[in-house]
Scaffold this motif. Structure first.
Motif, short mmCIF file in Angstrom:
data_model
loop_
_atom_site.label_atom_id
_atom_site.label_comp_id
_atom_site.label_asym_id
_atom_site.label_seq_id
_atom_site.Cartn_x
_atom_site.Cartn_y
_atom_site.Cartn_z
N UNK A 258 -16.34 58.05 38.30
CA UNK A 258 -16.17 57.01 39.33
C UNK A 258 -14.83 56.31 39.16
N UNK A 259 -14.20 56.03 40.27
CA UNK A 259 -12.97 55.24 40.28
C UNK A 259 -13.10 54.16 41.35
N UNK A 260 -13.84 53.09 41.04
CA UNK A 260 -14.09 52.06 42.05
C UNK A 260 -12.80 51.44 42.58
N UNK A 261 -12.70 51.33 43.91
CA UNK A 261 -11.55 50.70 44.54
C UNK A 261 -11.76 49.20 44.68
N UNK A 262 -10.74 48.50 45.18
CA UNK A 262 -10.84 47.03 45.29
C UNK A 262 -11.98 46.57 46.20
N UNK A 263 -12.26 47.30 47.29
CA UNK A 263 -13.36 46.89 48.17
C UNK A 263 -14.70 46.99 47.47
N UNK A 264 -14.86 48.01 46.63
CA UNK A 264 -16.12 48.15 45.90
C UNK A 264 -16.27 47.03 44.88
N UNK A 265 -15.19 46.67 44.21
CA UNK A 265 -15.27 45.58 43.25
C UNK A 265 -15.58 44.25 43.95
N UNK A 266 -14.89 43.99 45.07
CA UNK A 266 -15.10 42.73 45.79
C UNK A 266 -16.50 42.70 46.40
N UNK A 267 -16.87 43.79 47.09
CA UNK A 267 -18.21 43.85 47.69
C UNK A 267 -19.30 43.79 46.64
N UNK A 268 -19.09 44.49 45.53
CA UNK A 268 -20.07 44.46 44.45
C UNK A 268 -20.23 43.07 43.87
N UNK A 269 -19.09 42.36 43.70
CA UNK A 269 -19.16 40.99 43.18
C UNK A 269 -19.90 40.08 44.15
N UNK A 270 -19.72 40.29 45.45
CA UNK A 270 -20.43 39.48 46.45
C UNK A 270 -21.93 39.76 46.42
N UNK A 271 -22.28 41.05 46.35
CA UNK A 271 -23.71 41.41 46.31
C UNK A 271 -24.37 40.82 45.07
N UNK A 272 -23.79 41.11 43.91
CA UNK A 272 -24.40 40.66 42.66
C UNK A 272 -24.33 39.14 42.51
N UNK A 273 -23.25 38.53 43.01
CA UNK A 273 -23.16 37.07 42.96
C UNK A 273 -24.23 36.42 43.82
N UNK A 274 -24.43 36.96 45.02
CA UNK A 274 -25.47 36.44 45.90
C UNK A 274 -26.86 36.61 45.30
N UNK A 275 -27.09 37.78 44.71
CA UNK A 275 -28.38 38.04 44.06
C UNK A 275 -28.59 37.08 42.89
N UNK A 276 -27.54 36.83 42.13
CA UNK A 276 -27.65 35.92 40.99
C UNK A 276 -28.03 34.51 41.46
N UNK A 277 -27.41 34.04 42.53
CA UNK A 277 -27.74 32.70 43.05
C UNK A 277 -29.19 32.65 43.50
N UNK A 278 -29.64 33.71 44.21
CA UNK A 278 -31.05 33.75 44.65
C UNK A 278 -31.97 33.68 43.44
N UNK A 279 -31.64 34.45 42.39
CA UNK A 279 -32.48 34.48 41.19
C UNK A 279 -32.48 33.13 40.48
N UNK A 280 -31.31 32.50 40.38
CA UNK A 280 -31.23 31.21 39.70
C UNK A 280 -31.95 30.12 40.49
N UNK A 281 -31.86 30.18 41.81
CA UNK A 281 -32.60 29.22 42.64
C UNK A 281 -34.11 29.41 42.46
N UNK A 282 -34.55 30.68 42.36
CA UNK A 282 -35.97 30.94 42.13
C UNK A 282 -36.41 30.41 40.77
#
Length: 297
Positions: A258-282
């Motif tokens: 795998x050679x993740x590009x910048x969009x994958x890193x940014x999109x991945x950070x958004x997905x996982x960051x959003x999931x983390x906030x949902x989990x911490x709120x729960x």
């Protein structure tokens, strides 16, 4: 968490992350739905003796949950992994089942969440869109859409499971394995012609992947997770599970090319960051529910 339990949750994350890599290799030899059927057939062997009938009136819900999770979620997730040319994007997109579950629980069960959780869900799905424009993903959008469908099926199955009573993790895994095998075999017969011939010719890599998925990822991984769930609130454990896609990305870079590009890193950070906030709120909500009854003069 104690150091021992921290080591256990890390072991669970590694086991589940490795499943992406091991299964990706196995899926080169065995078609996805047939691979899923073999996985569940193997898993059913040690669990069939533990099966207990659910409470009266729960059979329809249990059957629907098992079909959603065993047939549709796992079958589609392995199909997405087979269609994808990388490990990183499927591992990240799979985490969208957490905000999807929150949305479905709000819609179906009437569970409420604050605007911050809603914003985190929107950011997470925005991350999926950003990730979708990564050149690797854009070259094969079917893999991303299939994994999104798989995550949705897991979310639906999770919501269906919530009202079930008296069904522990071993019974749920056992019933899922037993109920899913025949529908998966039927789907394979119709949509994967020549699949059984490929299964007969599969090497130790294909069969080893099925054994790993059944006994290490499912039996060991979910078994250890169940032990931890008995000691800690689920909301406390969920943020740790975000290490699964992180480990999967690392494995994809080192062993899958795998050679993740910048969009994958940014999109991945958004997905996982959003999931983390949902989990911490729960987690915060779970702590408040525990503390409030204890409050008073």
């Amino acid at each position: 968490m104690s150091p021992r339990d921290l080591a256990l949750i890390l072991l669970v994350c590694v086991a589940w992350a490795l499943n992406f890599l091991v299964s990706a290799h196995a899926l080169r030899e065995i078609p996805p739905f047939l691979f899923t059927a073999v996985r569940f057939a193997l898993l059913a062997v040690p669990l069939v003796v533990l099966l207990r009938a659910p409470a009266p009136g729960q059979w329809p819900r249990l059957l629907a949950a098992c079909l959603c999770i065993g047939v549709l979620h796992f079958g589609l997730s392995f199909l997405a992994l087979r269609l994808s040319s990388d490990l990183s994007s499927p591992a990240i997109v799979m985490q969208s089942y957490i905000p999807l579950t929150a949305l479905l629980a709000w819609w179906v069960l009437g569970e409420r969440f604050a605007w911050r959780t809603g914003l985190a869900i929107a950011v997470s799905f925005g991350g999926v869109l950003v990730l979708g424009f990564d050149p690797v993903v854009l070259a094969n959008p079917a893999a991303l859409l299939t994994m999104l469908a798989s995550a949705l099926m897991l979310a639906i199955g999770t919501v269906l499971m919530k009202p079930l009573r008296g069904v522990d993790v071993w019974n749920m895994q056992g019933w899922t394995a037993v109920i899913a095998v025949l529908p998966l075999l039927a789907i394979s017969l119709v949509f994967e012609p020549g699949g059984f011939a490929m299964l007969a010719q599969a090497s130790w890599i294909g069969w080893g992947g099925a054994v790993y998925a059944a006994f290490v990822s499912s039996l060991l991984g979910h078994g250890l997770y169940y032990v931890l769930v008995q000691r800690y609130p689920v909301a406390m454990l969920t943020p740790w599970l975000l290490l699964v896609p992180v480990f999967a990305i690392a494995l994809g870079i080192v062993f899958w090319g795998d050679r993740p590009g910048p969009r994958l890193w940014i999109g991945g950070a958004m997905v996982l960051g959003g999931v983390l906030v949902v989990a911490l709120r729960a987690l915060r909500k779970a702590r408040r529910l525990v503390e409030e009854p204890m409050a008073g003069p």
